[in-house]
Scaffold this active site. Structure first.
Site, PDB file in Angstrom:
ATOM      1  N   GLN A  24      -2.196  -8.676  -7.215  1.00  0.00           N
ATOM      2  CA  GLN A  24      -1.152  -7.653  -7.047  1.00  0.00           C
ATOM      3  C   GLN A  24      -0.207  -8.014  -5.908  1.00  0.00           C
ATOM      4  O   GLN A  24       0.948  -7.619  -5.896  1.00  0.00           O
ATOM      5  CB  GLN A  24      -1.779  -6.295  -6.717  1.00  0.00           C
ATOM      6  N   ASP A  57       0.803  -1.233   0.000  1.00  0.00           N
ATOM      7  CA  ASP A  57       0.000   0.000   0.000  1.00  0.00           C
ATOM      8  C   ASP A  57       0.838   1.287   0.000  1.00  0.00           C
ATOM      9  O   ASP A  57       0.337   2.355  -0.340  1.00  0.00           O
ATOM     10  CB  ASP A  57      -0.927   0.026   1.223  1.00  0.00           C
TER      11      ASP A  57
HETATM   12  O1  F6P Z   1      -1.519  -5.482   2.436  1.00  0.00           O
HETATM   13  C1  F6P Z   1      -2.344  -4.395   2.264  1.00  0.00           C
HETATM   14  C2  F6P Z   1      -3.643  -4.855   1.720  1.00  0.00           C
HETATM   15  O2  F6P Z   1      -3.394  -5.618   0.563  1.00  0.00           O
HETATM   16  C3  F6P Z   1      -4.649  -3.764   1.430  1.00  0.00           C
HETATM   17  O3  F6P Z   1      -4.438  -3.104   0.220  1.00  0.00           O
HETATM   18  C4  F6P Z   1      -5.927  -4.545   1.487  1.00  0.00           C
HETATM   19  O4  F6P Z   1      -7.020  -3.719   1.771  1.00  0.00           O
HETATM   20  C5  F6P Z   1      -5.686  -5.501   2.598  1.00  0.00           C
HETATM   21  O5  F6P Z   1      -4.303  -5.705   2.631  1.00  0.00           O
HETATM   22  C6  F6P Z   1      -6.398  -6.816   2.464  1.00  0.00           C
HETATM   23  O6  F6P Z   1      -6.139  -7.562   3.589  1.00  0.00           O
HETATM   24  P1  F6P Z   1      -6.491  -9.083   3.849  1.00  0.00           P
HETATM   25  O7  F6P Z   1      -5.318  -9.863   3.369  1.00  0.00           O
HETATM   26  O8  F6P Z   1      -6.637  -9.186   5.316  1.00  0.00           O
HETATM   27  O9  F6P Z   1      -7.719  -9.390   3.082  1.00  0.00           O
END
Ligand code: F6P
Length: 322
Positions: A254, A126
């Site tokens: 991504q 991020d």
């Molecule tokens: O690592 C950051 C991120 O990829 C954010 O962009 C995204 O909102 C979040 O993690 C998603 O998290 P999780 O893996 O807990 O679904």
């Protein structure tokens, strides 16, 4: 010296390269290195294993994290953090090196405040972590998003369609902004800025009148008008817009990519610098990069400041997208 290494939060391409650098550089210094499995959850459960030179062989180019990660609600509680501290003390670790982003480094700071020596290493796709201009994983994730946008633009242009591409970023529009600019997007939507959907529609109508045959909207998942919202709006207001909208949510592709050259080098440099910070007993800091130099910033500063996006770039993108 006995050190433990942990990865936590969302995995990021290059985390493995950081684990490799930390482990091998610490072993070169004659120290014992242990990996903590499954992030803070594994820490409070005492899930450790020794890392030898060969254990990190062949991982520099691997995405994800060989140590595993988690989002641990238990570690968010005072009891959970006490348990984690107990494990660190009972296992006689001297220092914990913690690789991760915003939420993760808040955890690092809590352990430091509780009296345990920690070093943070800046890693999140991020790029919203104060204390590092760029964090491990961002460059790779951005390039994945960009490649997808380029491909979508080809088909959008062939059909004269409007496409919305949703990229990651719950609270921060960095990926949307950068991938949007690099992909020549007509519209970029980020969580930091209020978005006027009606204005966007008239802008796209104008663009079509000027002879464009497609429009690409890049939106961040955390923006008010993410792919879901946009689809709903276009479906309910078809007569208003005159467009049919198609959407692609890029999501986790991504995050799971193979780290590119930039991320492998950044992770290697930050990993080695983290070990040097341990050697100097420079605890309670985040190791990051500023103006191409490796720097350390107190975790207290890192967790209390917000990294601002350069919003002038959004204006620039708007001017150049005509
Ligand atoms: O690592 C950051 C991120 O990829 C954010 O962009 C995204 O909102 C979040 O993690 C998603 O998290 P999780 O893996 O807990 O679904």
């Amino acid at each position: 010296m006995k050190i433990a290494v942990l990865t936590s939060g969302g995995d990021a391409p290059g985390m493995n390269a950081a684990i490799r650098a930390i482990s091998r550089y610490a072993i070169y210094k004659g120290w014992d290195v242990f990996g903590v499995h499954r992030g803070y959850q594994g820490l409070l459960e005492g899930d450790f294993s020794r890392i030898g030179l060969r254990d990190v062989g062949g991982i520099i180019g691997a995405g994800g994290t060989i140590l595993g990660s988690s989002r641990s609600p238990e570690f968010q509680t005072p009891e959970g953090r006490e348990e984690a501290l107990k494990q660190l003390r009972e296992n006689r670790f001297d220092v914990l090196v913690i690789i991760g982003g915003n939420g993760t480094q808040k955890g690092s700071f809590s352990l430091f405040q509780m009296g345990f020596p920690v070093i943070g290493v800046a890693s999140t796709i991020d790029n919203d972590l104060y204390g590092s201009d760029i964090t491990i994983g961002v460059d790779t994730a951005l390039n994945v998003a960009l490649e997808a946008i380029d491909r979508i633009k080809v088909t959008a242009s062939s059909h004269g369609r409007v496409f919305a591409v949703e990229v990651m970023g719950r609270d921060c529009g960095y990926i949307a902004l950068m991938a949007g600019i690099a992909g020549g997007a007509e519209v970029i939507i980020i969580p930091e800025i209020h978005f006027d959907i009606q204005k966007m529609i008239s802008d796209i109508q104008e663009t079509y009148k000027r002879g464009k045959h497609h429009a690409i909207i890049v939106t961040a998942e955390g923006a008010h008008c993410n792919a879901d919202e946009l689809s709903r709006y276009f479906l309910n207001n078809r007569e208003l817009s005159g467009f049919e909208l198609r959407t692609t949510v890029l999501g986790y592709v991504q995050r799971g990519a193979t780290p590119n050259l930039f991320d492998r080098i950044l992770a290697t440099r930050l990993g080695v610098a983290a070990v040097e910070a341990v050697a100097q007993k420079n605890y309670g800091v985040l190791v990051g990069m500023h103006k191409s130099e490796i720097i350390t910033t107190p975790l207290e500063t890192v967790v209390s400041r917000k990294k601002e996006l350069d919003l002038q770039l959004l204006k620039t993108a708007e001017i150049l997208s005509k």
